[in-house]
Scaffold this motif. Structure first.
Motif, mmCIF file in Angstrom:
data_model
loop_
_atom_site.group_PDB
_atom_site.id
_atom_site.type_symbol
_atom_site.label_atom_id
_atom_site.label_comp_id
_atom_site.label_asym_id
_atom_site.label_seq_id
_atom_site.Cartn_x
_atom_site.Cartn_y
_atom_site.Cartn_z
ATOM 1 N N LEU A 1 -14.051 79.102 30.369
ATOM 2 C CA LEU A 1 -14.255 79.967 29.208
ATOM 3 C C LEU A 1 -15.593 80.691 29.282
ATOM 4 O O LEU A 1 -15.703 81.857 28.875
ATOM 5 C CB LEU A 1 -14.140 79.153 27.919
ATOM 6 C CG LEU A 1 -12.729 78.632 27.618
ATOM 7 C CD1 LEU A 1 -12.742 77.757 26.373
ATOM 8 C CD2 LEU A 1 -11.742 79.780 27.444
ATOM 9 N N ALA B 1 -7.564 74.899 33.820
ATOM 10 C CA ALA B 1 -7.918 76.135 34.518
ATOM 11 C C ALA B 1 -8.350 75.821 35.948
ATOM 12 O O ALA B 1 -9.075 74.858 36.198
ATOM 13 C CB ALA B 1 -9.036 76.856 33.772
ATOM 14 N N GLU C 1 -12.528 73.345 31.276
ATOM 15 C CA GLU C 1 -12.327 74.350 30.238
ATOM 16 C C GLU C 1 -13.626 75.075 29.907
ATOM 17 O O GLU C 1 -13.661 76.316 29.819
ATOM 18 C CB GLU C 1 -11.774 73.679 28.980
ATOM 19 C CG GLU C 1 -11.583 74.630 27.810
ATOM 20 C CD GLU C 1 -10.935 73.956 26.623
ATOM 21 O OE1 GLU C 1 -10.007 74.542 26.054
ATOM 22 O OE2 GLU C 1 -11.357 72.838 26.262
ATOM 23 N N ASN C 2 -14.691 74.312 29.738
ATOM 24 C CA ASN C 2 -15.972 74.911 29.368
ATOM 25 C C ASN C 2 -16.445 75.893 30.436
ATOM 26 O O ASN C 2 -16.926 76.995 30.142
ATOM 27 C CB ASN C 2 -17.005 73.804 29.149
ATOM 28 C CG ASN C 2 -18.182 74.262 28.312
ATOM 29 O OD1 ASN C 2 -18.013 74.914 27.277
ATOM 30 N ND2 ASN C 2 -19.383 73.918 28.741
ATOM 31 N N TYR D 1 -9.114 83.970 22.959
ATOM 32 C CA TYR D 1 -9.328 82.690 23.630
ATOM 33 C C TYR D 1 -10.606 82.083 23.055
ATOM 34 O O TYR D 1 -11.480 82.807 22.554
ATOM 35 C CB TYR D 1 -9.418 82.841 25.149
ATOM 36 C CG TYR D 1 -10.455 83.818 25.640
ATOM 37 C CD1 TYR D 1 -11.766 83.416 25.897
ATOM 38 C CD2 TYR D 1 -10.127 85.153 25.857
ATOM 39 C CE1 TYR D 1 -12.721 84.311 26.352
ATOM 40 C CE2 TYR D 1 -11.079 86.057 26.317
ATOM 41 C CZ TYR D 1 -12.371 85.628 26.560
ATOM 42 O OH TYR D 1 -13.314 86.519 27.011
ATOM 43 N N ASN E 1 -0.087 75.097 23.603
ATOM 44 C CA ASN E 1 -1.393 75.703 23.868
ATOM 45 C C ASN E 1 -1.442 77.175 23.457
ATOM 46 O O ASN E 1 -2.227 77.951 24.009
ATOM 47 C CB ASN E 1 -1.738 75.559 25.361
ATOM 48 C CG ASN E 1 -1.968 74.110 25.749
ATOM 49 O OD1 ASN E 1 -2.309 73.282 24.901
ATOM 50 N ND2 ASN E 1 -1.769 73.807 27.013
ATOM 51 N N ASP F 1 -6.743 75.660 24.935
ATOM 52 C CA ASP F 1 -6.673 74.530 25.863
ATOM 53 C C ASP F 1 -6.653 74.986 27.319
ATOM 54 O O ASP F 1 -5.635 74.926 28.002
ATOM 55 C CB ASP F 1 -5.457 73.655 25.557
ATOM 56 C CG ASP F 1 -5.589 72.276 26.200
ATOM 57 O OD1 ASP F 1 -6.482 72.110 27.062
ATOM 58 O OD2 ASP F 1 -4.811 71.371 25.862
ATOM 59 N N TRP F 2 -7.816 75.369 27.799
ATOM 60 C CA TRP F 2 -7.982 75.836 29.176
ATOM 61 C C TRP F 2 -8.451 74.708 30.099
ATOM 62 O O TRP F 2 -9.065 74.952 31.131
ATOM 63 C CB TRP F 2 -8.972 76.995 29.211
ATOM 64 C CG TRP F 2 -8.465 78.237 28.522
ATOM 65 C CD1 TRP F 2 -8.275 78.432 27.183
ATOM 66 C CD2 TRP F 2 -8.083 79.470 29.153
ATOM 67 N NE1 TRP F 2 -7.793 79.701 26.939
ATOM 68 C CE2 TRP F 2 -7.681 80.360 28.119
ATOM 69 C CE3 TRP F 2 -8.067 79.920 30.479
ATOM 70 C CZ2 TRP F 2 -7.245 81.663 28.382
ATOM 71 C CZ3 TRP F 2 -7.641 81.208 30.739
ATOM 72 C CH2 TRP F 2 -7.234 82.064 29.706
ATOM 73 N N GLY F 3 -8.140 73.481 29.746
ATOM 74 C CA GLY F 3 -8.622 72.337 30.514
ATOM 75 C C GLY F 3 -7.997 72.163 31.885
ATOM 76 O O GLY F 3 -8.476 71.361 32.682
ATOM 77 N N HIS G 1 -4.885 79.996 33.843
ATOM 78 C CA HIS G 1 -4.982 79.102 32.692
ATOM 79 C C HIS G 1 -4.568 77.710 33.128
ATOM 80 O O HIS G 1 -5.212 76.723 32.826
ATOM 81 C CB HIS G 1 -4.084 79.603 31.555
ATOM 82 C CG HIS G 1 -4.058 78.696 30.356
ATOM 83 N ND1 HIS G 1 -3.263 77.564 30.305
ATOM 84 C CD2 HIS G 1 -4.728 78.740 29.172
ATOM 85 C CE1 HIS G 1 -3.443 76.956 29.131
ATOM 86 N NE2 HIS G 1 -4.330 77.650 28.434
#
Length: 305
Positions: free
Chosen positions: A76, A230, A72-73, A90, A213, A226-228, A206
């Motif tokens: 983003l 991605a 996610e980090n 987002y 989410n 919650d882009w975990g 995503h």
């Protein structure tokens, strides 16, 4: 890097209480003192707290959460770097703290004000956003792959060959909370499901677009969180939201806004929608979450129509 599958899908191996979160944040980021911490809920992988009304801190609950936080980090930060603006908010990465002793690292993002979509009673709420969501995903999937920091789909999320047996098991575990006619329709869908390998991935995704989410404010969808999950994958993984949360008629508007897709992509998107809605129903049954159950059952109805 392959994600490790936990034995208990809901167990928090690294719980972080509200008091512990406050202590950790004040020690790591003293300029935020006095830190006011408010629970924002727990998802599959994270415990989430709102901090000073301005930020959202996510603490991994287990190994999958730690790995998802890293994905996610990275994603983003890529969106920020590319100045992506798809029409919905987002989270913007603001804080990152490395691990302390046996604890996982944790992150702080900008706070998207509102409520999680599953808390709304109107399970047709996304109908008013069909065209906007189609355009959002069109823009997201058009981002240059070589400028997005994301991995290929190591989990083979769209492989029915890999997931069909597990699909049966999830459905059986959810049977007690699914109305019998709907459960029979779900079983028939799984039984008739063709087995295929995971399709090739070509676009930034995503990866986990469902009602838990999505953030609503004043009755309208405003943010995607919650882009975990991605990754670089097949567009159908995200397009599944058109089956999970939209009726057949409205779905046509969604796909028209996104652009031409072939029958195979529709089939893959439906598969992902039915699968993830069944997972949400099982989660709701195991956690007594009536809000998620309401949306999960509505999603099954829509994706199987």
């Amino acid at each position: 890097m392959k994600r490790v599958i936990d034995l208990n899908p809901w167990e928090a191996t690294h719980p972080v209480s509200q008091e512990k979160a406050k202590e950790k944040i004040e020690r790591a980021f003293p300029h935020l003192q006095p830190v006011q911490v408010r629970p924002c809920g727990s998802g599959f992988d994270h415990t989430v707290y709102e901090v000073n009304g301005e930020f959202v801190f996510r603490f991994p609950r287990r190994q999958l959460g730690y790995e998802a936080m890293q994905f996610e980090n990275r994603m983003l930060r890529s969106l920020v770097k590319l100045r992506f603006n798809g029409g919905f908010e987002y989270p913007r990465p603001v804080f990152y703290k490395e691990s302390e002793s046996e604890d996982y690292p944790y992150v702080g993002f900008s706070n998207i004000k509102g409520r999680v979509l599953t808390e709304k009673t109107d399970t047709d709420l996304l109908h008013q956003h069909a065209e906007e969501l189609g355009a959002f995903l069109k823009n997201l999937h058009a981002l240059p792959v070589d400028q997005v920091d994301a991995d290929p789909d190591h989990l083979h999320r769209l492989s029915s060959k890999l997931r069909k047996k597990h699909f049966y098991e999830i459905a059986k575990e959810s049977a007690s909370v699914i109305p019998e006619p709907l459960y029979e329709k779900l079983k028939q869908y799984i039984e008739q499901l063709e087995e295929w390998e995971n399709p090739a991935g070509t676009v930034p995704l995503h990866g986990d677009l469902h009602p838990k989410n999505m953030i609503v404010r004043d009755g309208r969808l405003v943010g995607i969180i919650d882009w975990g999950d991605a990754h670089i994958g097949h567009p159908a993984a995200d397009l599944s939201i058109g089956f999970a949360c939209m009726s057949k008629a409205v779905r046509a508007e969604f796909f028209e806004a996104y652009g031409d897709i072939d029958a195979r992509t529709e089939e893959l998107a439906r598969f992902k929608a039915v699968f993830i809605m069944t997972v949400l129903v099982r989660y709701a049954a195991n956690t007594n979450d009536e809000d998620v159950l309401r949306w999960g059952l509505a999603g099954l109805e829509k994706s199987l129509e």
